[in-house]
Design an enzyme around this catalytic site. Structure first.
Site, PDB file in Angstrom:
ATOM      1  N   HIS A   1      -3.349   4.753  -7.527  1.00  0.00           N
ATOM      2  CA  HIS A   1      -3.759   3.612  -6.706  1.00  0.00           C
ATOM      3  C   HIS A   1      -2.537   2.841  -6.199  1.00  0.00           C
ATOM      4  CE1 HIS A   1      -6.220   0.305  -5.279  1.00  0.00           C
ATOM      5  NE2 HIS A   1      -5.464  -0.541  -5.964  1.00  0.00           N
TER       6      HIS A   1
ATOM      7  N   HIS B   1      -4.394  -2.243   1.145  1.00  0.00           N
ATOM      8  CA  HIS B   1      -5.481  -1.497   0.501  1.00  0.00           C
ATOM      9  C   HIS B   1      -6.355  -0.703   1.475  1.00  0.00           C
ATOM     10  CE1 HIS B   1      -4.289  -3.600  -3.070  1.00  0.00           C
ATOM     11  NE2 HIS B   1      -5.259  -3.086  -3.779  1.00  0.00           N
TER      12      HIS B   1
ATOM     13  N   ARG C   1      -9.100 -14.707  -0.539  1.00  0.00           N
ATOM     14  CA  ARG C   1      -8.970 -13.612  -1.514  1.00  0.00           C
ATOM     15  C   ARG C   1      -8.750 -12.257  -0.835  1.00  0.00           C
ATOM     16  NH1 ARG C   1     -12.353 -12.641  -7.125  1.00  0.00           N
ATOM     17  NH2 ARG C   1     -11.300 -10.707  -7.691  1.00  0.00           N
TER      18      ARG C   1
ATOM     19  N   HIS D   1      -6.491   2.790   0.328  1.00  0.00           N
ATOM     20  CA  HIS D   1      -7.710   3.415  -0.210  1.00  0.00           C
ATOM     21  C   HIS D   1      -8.011   4.723   0.520  1.00  0.00           C
ATOM     22  CE1 HIS D   1      -9.826  -0.285  -2.252  1.00  0.00           C
ATOM     23  NE2 HIS D   1      -8.893   0.265  -3.004  1.00  0.00           N
TER      24      HIS D   1
ATOM     25  N   GLU E   1       1.181  -3.380  -7.035  1.00  0.00           N
ATOM     26  CA  GLU E   1       0.386  -4.622  -6.985  1.00  0.00           C
ATOM     27  C   GLU E   1       1.273  -5.847  -7.267  1.00  0.00           C
ATOM     28  OE1 GLU E   1      -2.636  -4.799  -5.923  1.00  0.00           O
ATOM     29  OE2 GLU E   1      -3.608  -2.872  -6.322  1.00  0.00           O
TER      30      GLU E   1
ATOM     31  N   ARG F   1     -29.523  -8.065 -17.592  1.00  0.00           N
ATOM     32  CA  ARG F   1     -29.158  -9.124 -16.629  1.00  0.00           C
ATOM     33  C   ARG F   1     -27.916  -9.906 -17.041  1.00  0.00           C
ATOM     34  NH1 ARG F   1     -34.782  -9.832 -16.825  1.00  0.00           N
ATOM     35  NH2 ARG F   1     -35.798  -8.884 -15.027  1.00  0.00           N
TER      36      ARG F   1
ATOM     37  N   LYS G   1      -2.319 -14.501  -8.780  1.00  0.00           N
ATOM     38  CA  LYS G   1      -3.698 -13.994  -8.651  1.00  0.00           C
ATOM     39  C   LYS G   1      -4.699 -15.092  -9.042  1.00  0.00           C
ATOM     40  CE  LYS G   1      -7.092 -10.848  -8.640  1.00  0.00           C
ATOM     41  NZ  LYS G   1      -7.576  -9.526  -8.775  1.00  0.00           N
TER      42      LYS G   1
ATOM     43  N   LYS H   1     -14.003  -9.330 -10.382  1.00  0.00           N
ATOM     44  CA  LYS H   1     -14.545  -8.239  -9.563  1.00  0.00           C
ATOM     45  C   LYS H   1     -14.862  -7.083 -10.496  1.00  0.00           C
ATOM     46  CE  LYS H   1     -12.713  -8.472  -4.874  1.00  0.00           C
ATOM     47  NZ  LYS H   1     -11.798  -7.849  -3.896  1.00  0.00           N
TER      48      LYS H   1
ATOM     49  N   ASN I   1      -6.025  -7.796  -0.551  1.00  0.00           N
ATOM     50  CA  ASN I   1      -6.260  -6.419  -0.112  1.00  0.00           C
ATOM     51  C   ASN I   1      -5.131  -5.892   0.765  1.00  0.00           C
ATOM     52  OD1 ASN I   1      -8.717  -6.441  -1.448  1.00  0.00           O
ATOM     53  ND2 ASN I   1      -9.819  -7.237   0.332  1.00  0.00           N
TER      54      ASN I   1
ATOM     55  N   GLU J   1     -14.373 -13.963  -2.410  1.00  0.00           N
ATOM     56  CA  GLU J   1     -13.741 -13.327  -1.237  1.00  0.00           C
ATOM     57  C   GLU J   1     -14.444 -13.651   0.080  1.00  0.00           C
ATOM     58  OE1 GLU J   1     -12.149  -9.323  -1.997  1.00  0.00           O
ATOM     59  OE2 GLU J   1     -12.421  -8.927   0.136  1.00  0.00           O
TER      60      GLU J   1
END
Ligand code: GLY
Length: 379
Positions: free
Chosen positions: A267, A251, A244, A255, A188, A124, A230, A146, A248, A240
């Site tokens: 990427h 993306h 946020r 993606h 990026e 956990r 960032k 993330k 993307n 997000e």
């Protein structure tokens, strides 16, 4: 000169990002963070980094910790899955890791995301620190908590928001980063300018030669500025729920192209193709000026990034984009530009509009050929 940025979470200072030129400040920083030397530590890395640098890192921290092991998995997106996480859990169990112990993510985005997810879920939650080694992970994936892995053919579908205790960069490692990976990270970096700061975008253009020549002071300043952009976004919207999502930009289509290429295109290159499509869509809907769109595409190309792809149909790209998780009530949440430095979310684009944006990146014959980016050489 070292640089440092503090990231707050829910209004309180949470962790520092340190920009260094070696590992010398790592153990003093661990001490400062009250990370006990009695803890066991596991360096998680991949087959690229293990060969090059993991031993140097282990040598540096072994005198500090009572026990240090390394877990290495095959480099690449194909390892970013629950099987690798399961192998890592098993390794931690075999070595009796408990909740007081520590994981160190040493590598690029795949290593950081996977290690962070393991840290979030093992018992956990145990502490982890990020030591990002690629430009992309330094300016983007190591910051903001993330974590996650791909599931079946869905990218980053399983994950958690889980903050590291520290992000420590040894920027001298960038000298050994293959050139294609450096260029991928520039996708990026430029994105930060496109969505948040026209000034930063201008600075990047002005310093293009020094950036591509890896002039250290300029690279350090660039990473520092990108990390600040960032940081500001993730502090305002850590989970997000709004702003946020602007990160993307490029993306959704990016993606899709990445997945359709079976991850053979990097990427950052796919994000660049996605940015080209999103910029043209922004013109189509009447927000971004055509000259600014042209400037974006010119700059992406000047940094060696792709702005077109030829092997897929628009319908294929649209359908894979729709299976991406960035959806709201069945609609793609698309990030568009009002101007350079100002992005916004549009969840109302029709399929016809999306197909037109996608077609624009397939028609473009100005983009560099994909094969040009396949053979990375040392910078
Ligand atoms: N890489 C996008 C984000 O951290 O939200």
């Amino acid at each position: 000169m070292s640089k440092s940025i503090t990231v707050s979470y829910e209004g309180k200072p949470c962790y520092d990002i340190l920009l260094e030129q070696n590992f010398l400040k790592l153990t003093p920083k661990l001490k400062e963070l009250n990370i006990s030397p009695k803890r066991k530590v596991c360096i998680v890395t991949d087959s690229n980094l293990a060969v090059l640098h993991a031993d140097a890192l282990a040598e540096c921290i072994k005198p500090y910790f009572d026990s240090c092991i390394t877990f290495c998995f095959p480099a690449g997106e194909q390892s970013k899955n629950l099987d690798t996480v399961q192998n890592l859990y098993q390794e931690l169990i075999n070595h009796h890791f408990d909740r007081k112990d520590l994981l160190i993510a040493f590598g690029g985005g795949v290593v950081g995301d996977l290690t962070g997810f393991t840290a979030a879920t093992y018992l956990r939650g145990i502490d982890f620190i990020q030591i990002p080694t690629s430009l992309l992970s330094q300016v983007d994936s190591s910051i903001g908590g993330k974590t996650g892995v791909d599931f079946l053919h869905y990218k980053n579908m399983v994950g958690a928001f889980y903050q590291p205790k520290l992000v420590y960069m040894n920027l001298s490692l960038l000298k050994t980063l293959p050139k294609d990976q450096f260029i991928s990270g520039m996708g990026e970096v430029l994105k930060h300018g496109f969505i948040k700061s026209a000034d930063y975008f201008s600075w990047l253009k002005q310093n293009q030669m020094q950036i591509m020549n890896l002039s250290f002071d300029i690279i350090e300043e660039m990473i520092y500025q990108s990390c600040q952009i960032k940081r500001d976004v993730v502090e305002r919207d850590p989970k997000e729920t709004g702003e946020r999502a602007l990160l993307n930009f490029g993306h959704t289509i990016g993606h899709a192209v990445e997945k359709l290429s079976d991850f053979k295109l990097s990427h950052g290159q796919c994000v660049s193709i996605g940015i080209a499509a999103a910029s043209r869509l922004s013109c189509d809907v009447g927000t971004l000026r055509k000259e600014d769109c042209a400037e974006i595409i010119r700059t992406l190309q000047a940094f060696g990034l792709l702005v077109s792809v030829s092997r897929f149909t628009p319908q294929e790209i649209l359908s894979v984009s729709k299976s991406d998780k960035k959806m709201s009530a069945g609609k793609i949440k698309f990030i568009l530009l009002e101007s350079i430095g100002n992005a916004y979310i549009d969840a109302d684009l029709s399929d016809a509009q999306l197909l037109s944006g996608i077609t624009s990146i397939l028609k473009d014959s100005d983009g560099r050929r994909e094969e040009d980016t396949q053979n990375g050489t040392e910078l």
